[in-house]
Design an enzyme around this catalytic site. Structure first.
Site, PDB file in Angstrom:
ATOM      1  N   GLU A 305       0.817  -1.215   0.000  1.00 22.27           N
ATOM      2  CA  GLU A 305       0.000   0.000   0.000  1.00 22.27           C
ATOM      3  C   GLU A 305       0.852   1.267   0.000  1.00 22.27           C
ATOM      4  OE1 GLU A 305      -4.138  -1.368   2.022  1.00 22.27           O
ATOM      5  OE2 GLU A 305      -2.578  -0.813   3.434  1.00 22.27           O
ATOM      6  N   ASP A 379      -8.412  -9.113   4.485  1.00 19.57           N
ATOM      7  CA  ASP A 379      -8.125  -7.956   5.333  1.00 19.57           C
ATOM      8  C   ASP A 379      -9.202  -7.745   6.382  1.00 19.57           C
ATOM      9  OD1 ASP A 379      -7.146  -5.677   6.446  1.00 19.57           O
ATOM     10  OD2 ASP A 379      -7.629  -4.355   4.777  1.00 19.57           O
ATOM     11  N   GLU A 407     -12.761  -2.285  11.891  1.00 16.59           N
ATOM     12  CA  GLU A 407     -12.781  -1.614  10.591  1.00 16.59           C
ATOM     13  C   GLU A 407     -13.934  -2.070   9.706  1.00 16.59           C
ATOM     14  OE1 GLU A 407      -9.099  -1.808   8.440  1.00 16.59           O
ATOM     15  OE2 GLU A 407      -9.916  -0.828   6.667  1.00 16.59           O
TER      16      GLU A 407
END
Lengths: 719, 719
Positions: A305, A379, A407
């Site tokens: 990332e 993820d 998240e």
């Protein structure tokens, strides 16, 4: 030793929470309110009139301080320490160093205790908290208090316990500007600007809470790291935090930006094989350890990332990790090198990337390197199969990376007891070293029988919210994570019970309801968000709310359509041999169960298979109908959760009751939103009707697609 | 009415602040701890056995609730309400509506009370809190509690008071993403994401604190505004806040982005003379008032620092303001149009801009427009002369804009009692309507004798810090601002005393020390930052620390050298006739005092004059030596402040003591840093030695110039 000045028994007992206070949840599970059961309280008070500490280490002093605080609160009167072992009372020390403890344990018992272990022993009129070492005594003190908080009997007390995992860490994705990436409980509790000179009492309370559940490391900076944290003034700030943490047995760690030698050192390269780069890291490590003698080490996100890494220089992750490991080794530090990598090329199946990149490196890492692996291969989705790396790198110690912040699981708003998810992962049999090789056995090293490094890391859910976690039940996730890091083979429900008993009043209704909420909520969340193995279908960037329609992003594997592959024929990601063959990354015995849609558990059906909408499931329903029922079951369950919680009105303090109620009201709305938006979207492909007995989506698909949330929390800082 | 569920007397009296609590300062000045002086407490308890409320308005109910809470705390036992006026006790009501109050005041007295006024009257065995209206009763209740908190005698109680200014507002520069521009006490307390469904108890406590000092409006969004706040979902969030505020007499305001008709309405223009634009604002106002019937209005920053405004369409600020005013007028709303503007062209003297732009518009604004003017002509500097607009727009109501957050005054760290600065400004005679036309008289309207709109606004210093303001003494700035907004002619020291008595233990040493810190600290700060009229010499962007060397910025008037103009000859900004002639914007009588360096008060010397380094001052010192002595005096004073505070160890709770001590330690270091960096810099021009008896700068000028603070707090959000 000097403890930070928060604790002043005489003061805290006199103060009442003022009009602006009520119960704001700040105390977490360390509540120490006077025990309501009067005979029980009196029996404790009679048994524990005083405390004797033998030894002077900072950890022993912190343990004694906590015992005095806890006992004084629980028993309702000041409990004092004595200068010599009392004939009657509590004795705290370290085995082999405190003579009061001589002969307390058999040689066999003593040998059985790992570092950080402890024994709680009742003998005649004396009670002993005996640590294997200083940290062990501290953990024993908290365990003893927990014992009393839960109203357990002191008779025949004989309890030995110790951590099965050596490094139990919180990872804070906290930025130096005070924002928190994927933080949903306010902003960062670290006030870098005013460190090292202003020490917020909260730092001490943070350390106490962590120590109480055995956390022994805190990575205080974001994995998307900034080099400046290695500048001397920032190291001094980190050293001030380390000093607060030390009496509580917590080491500080920092995230290392791989390009720091360039950005901070002014070197032309960060190539791990460059001599100047090696020297820069060695010098930096020496500088750090001069300031922080017990510094834990580095956590690194490299070549992922946008983060820099060794691949830019044609080097492997092992070469990158070893560079840092060599710099830390003389000082006893470790490197936690994250396996969450994905290259700039878009893969056929992102779920396969980490395995492909890391398995060839097995055995090539230094002894003080761990590879830190997320629980699943994508993820932190509401539900994922276990990561194929677990069991696939026998020569490399792997650290588990769980998330505690939610998240993809309702963020700071939804009540989702993560313990069940942790347990599901940890109990999964990989068959890696033969049947019965659970992920837990890999994490705690027992699968390999050697004395390797072991670790479990949790991405913290802590912020400036007064109750630390925003949603009050987020405290339970923090607690459960810590307890499972201590013992990965433990049962989530045991820790739910502990947390609930320490947190809420001792009423059967309250206890049953709270524990049930934790037990059922993860499955509910999976159902109203991503049932049947769906994954990664949330709103873009902020990851708030449903977004199965997301398709135009810089990378295909950032979209939703990449993962669900819905079309007129069906839905799901074929990861069998006819597809990406991600299953070949697992042992054949593991894979066998998932290869066929007939044997594949429904929970992972669409993770591994692309199936027609009218595919018949064992339930007798078509895939489409099952999807509808699952989404509805999830939303309906949240309605029940709310109803059950509302039945507790008046049975606990109003502030915490209302806080949970308001969050559950939002969760109920948002569960329906997820349900309706996803079903409206998938129906546009299936063309099939929602079963007649189920509520229809309130709005059109266009409505859901049109919603925008530019200020949803937790997104990356851009300054 | 339903009050938010924070207050539960039975609960709050039972709870003790737990181990994690001590005294964190959250309760502000509304502490209500049991009065330590036993005879006094007993005399109060005897006089006030119960409370009777006559009337049912939300404000009356909130007032009663507060009285019960406060009395129960202060007296140490539960005080209850009764259903009828008691022969002995406290009676709460509204004049003309509550029959219990009939005949309580003379007709003359009653007529003298302004809206929001109240009377506290003791008559026989009855005590009365009589509001001119509902808000007045609420303010009276808080005043009565303050009376008791300060240990004042109840005998012959006969006290009438009322606000001299109609609109008393906090301006929050809070962004929708939770950051706060120029916020130094953490992040925003508004959780926009979870509104309208999650109501943080903090919202209620915020409202209580404000009501207790008479604040009656809250502008909850940043003046650098986003159009999205007018989207329906955000208006619903604002409405939820408004509902929490309403019982406390507080109206909500929003900042209006001038281009919202384009960004949100999809119009091609935001031209104030465009019919569609007018209609868009009218419709938007109607939508807002349907959701928030008591909505306060708009605050606007237009054509300033990149914000859109009417000038883009060749229209004046008056045309822009009137556009919004016309939309709000049918609903009773007002526009606060900020005079803090500066055009894209760099001016010869930025201090002159607002005057030049606004004075020609005097009389051209609608009746429901106020022009909101910062206290000085630059930007919240440690010390500025009063803004030349005060007194220069007799036909336009001007609102005072003070800052409470300390952007240029040590931010969240330094203890700087702003009350003295407010007072200095408010007491300044402008001579505008003849001698004795103080700024206070302009602000409260008395200079003009008409019933115009009046307002005072303070840029809030409130954040997620548990004690609300970061530095504990920042609470005093909030308090003092509120009290001066109520009565701009008041004396800062009176309010320092009130705050200190309500906040700290009733010990002469503690009281004297705390009040003295507030009294001396502003002058100290001016001295160690910008003595003798220096201004705008701080670090760029974040405005943290000294930066007199700043010269390369996108605009000259963002640099430091633009303002101090130091060279080999001398230092200072010539604003007399030989320079920018900024003084001609003031009345000649005002200007006369400053025109000559001989008569100009030293505090403003370099604001108005460029003088040689060896210019002789009345003190006999050269300008350079005076500069050295002033900087040293400032830093030395902080050392004394620290020493004095340290003498209080053990005389108040340790948590608050330590918090202030740590902040003062930082302030002492930073005062020396300011002193040394500025003197090192100016010495590079003066070439003169620092007087022998003074400490020399610790580091070289290059060292100070090289320091960087990329994460200093309070900078603008960039996402």
């Amino acid at each position: 030793m000097r403890l930070t000045p928060v604790f002043s028994l005489t003061i805290f007992l006199l103060l009442i929470t003022g009009p602006l206070g009520a119960d704001d949840g700040y105390r977490l599970w360390l509540r120490y309110d006077e025990i309501a059961d009067s005979p029980l309280r009196k029996s404790y008070a009679k048994a524990l009139p005083r405390v004797f500490r033998e030894g002077d280490s900072p950890q022993l002093c912190a343990a004694e301080e906590e015992l005095l605080l806890g006992l004084s609160g629980l028993l309702g009167h000041g409990v004092e320490s004595t200068a010599a072992a009392p004939a009657k009372g509590l004795i705290l020390g370290v085995l082999g160093r405190s003579t009061s403890l001589d002969g307390l344990l058999s040689a066999e018992e003593q040998a059985s205790l790992p570092d950080g272990g402890y024994a709680l022993i009742g003998q005649g009129k004396q009670f002993y908290i005996a640590g294997k070492d200083d940290r062990g005594a501290l953990y024993g003190a908290f365990a003893f208090l927990r014992y009393l908080q839960r109203g357990r009997p002191l008779d025949d007390l004989h309890l030995l316990d110790g951590p099965r995992v050596k490094n139990r860490l919180l990872n804070h994705w906290d930025n130096l500007d005070g924002t928190v990436e994927r933080g949903y409980a306010g902003f960062s509790i670290w006030n870098w600007h005013q460190l090292p000179h202003y020490l917020d009492p909260r730092y001490t309370d943070y350390a106490r809470a962590n120590a109480s559940i055995g956390i022994n490391g805190a990575v205080v900076t974001n994995v998307n790291a900034k080099a400046i944290v290695f500048r001397r003034d920032y190291l001094q700030k980190a050293a001030a935090l380390a000093e607060v943490f030390r009496p509580y047995g917590i080491r500080i760690y920092l995230t290392a930006r791989f390009s720091a030698p360039i950005e901070l050192g002014g070197l032309p390269t960060a190539d791990p094989e460059d001599a100047a780069v090696k020297k820069w890291w060695q010098d930096k490590a020496s500088e750090i350890y001069a300031l922080i003698p017990d510094f834990g080490g580095f956590v690194v996100k490299a070549n992922s990332e946008g983060q820099p890494g060794p691949r830019e220089y044609g080097r492997t992750h092992a070469q990158g990790a070893n560079l840092l490991a060599d710099a830390l080794a003389p000082h006893g530090g470790i490197v936690m090198w994250r396996a969450f990598v994905y290259s700039n090329e878009e893969p056929v199946d992102r779920a396969k990337q980490a395995y492909d990149e890391f398995v060839p490196l097995d055995g090539k890492f230094r002894d003080n390197v761990m590879v830190q692996v997320k629980n699943g291969p994508i993820d932190f989705q509401p539900r994922e199969p276990v990561h194929p790396l677990f069991g696939s790198m026998p020569h490399t110690p792997l650290a588990m990376e769980f998330q505690i912040t939610k998240e993809y699981l309702g963020q700071g708003t939804h009540l989702v007891g993560l313990g069940k998810m942790y347990e599901e992962v940890l109990q999964t049999d990989t068959y890696a070293e033969g049947p019965g090789t659970r992920v837990a056995d890999i994490i705690d090293g027992s699968a390999y029988g050697d004395d390797r490094l072991t670790a479990m890391a949790g991405v913290a859910n802590i912020g400036t919210a007064r109750n630390w976690t925003g949603n009050l039940f987020g405290q339970a996730d923090w607690y459960t994570f810590g307890r499972l890091a201590w013992n990965p083979t433990g049962k989530a429900e045991d820790y739910f019970r502990e947390w609930s008993q320490m947190t809420f009043p001792n009423s059967p209704t309250v206890q049953e309801t709270a524990q049930n909420l934790l037990a059922v909520s993860h499955e509910a969340c999976v159902n109203y968000m991503t049932p049947l193995g769906l994954h990664h279908i949330m709103g873009p960037d902020h990851h708030y709310g449903p977004g199965p329609w997301i398709k135009d992003m810089p990378r295909a594997d950032w979209t939703s359509v990449y993962y669900h592959k819905a079309d007129a024929e069906g839905v799901g990601f074929d990861r069998t041999k006819t597809g990406s063959d991600a299953l070949e990354q697992y042992t054949s015995r593991f894979a066998a169960r998932y290869e066929s849609p007939d044997s594949c558990p429904p929970a992972f059906l669409l993770w591994y298979h692309h199936l027609p909408w009218d595919h018949k499931l064992p339930s007798g329903n078509t895939l489409w109908a099952e999807l509808c029922y699952s989404y509805h079951a999830g939303a309906t369950k949240v309605g029940e959760m709310l109803k059950n919680w509302k039945s507790l009105s008046g049975r606990l303090d109003q502030e915490r009751y209302e806080s949970v109620r308001m969050h559950l009201e939002i969760q109920e709305k948002e569960a329906k939103w997820w349900r309706d938006a996803c079903l409206a979207y998938f129906q546009s492909f299936s063309g099939m009707p929602v079963p007649a007995e189920l509520e229809k989506p309130t709005h059109s698909l266009e409505y859901y697609e049109g919603l925008t949330f530019p200020y949803a929390p937790g997104i990356k800082a851009k300054w």
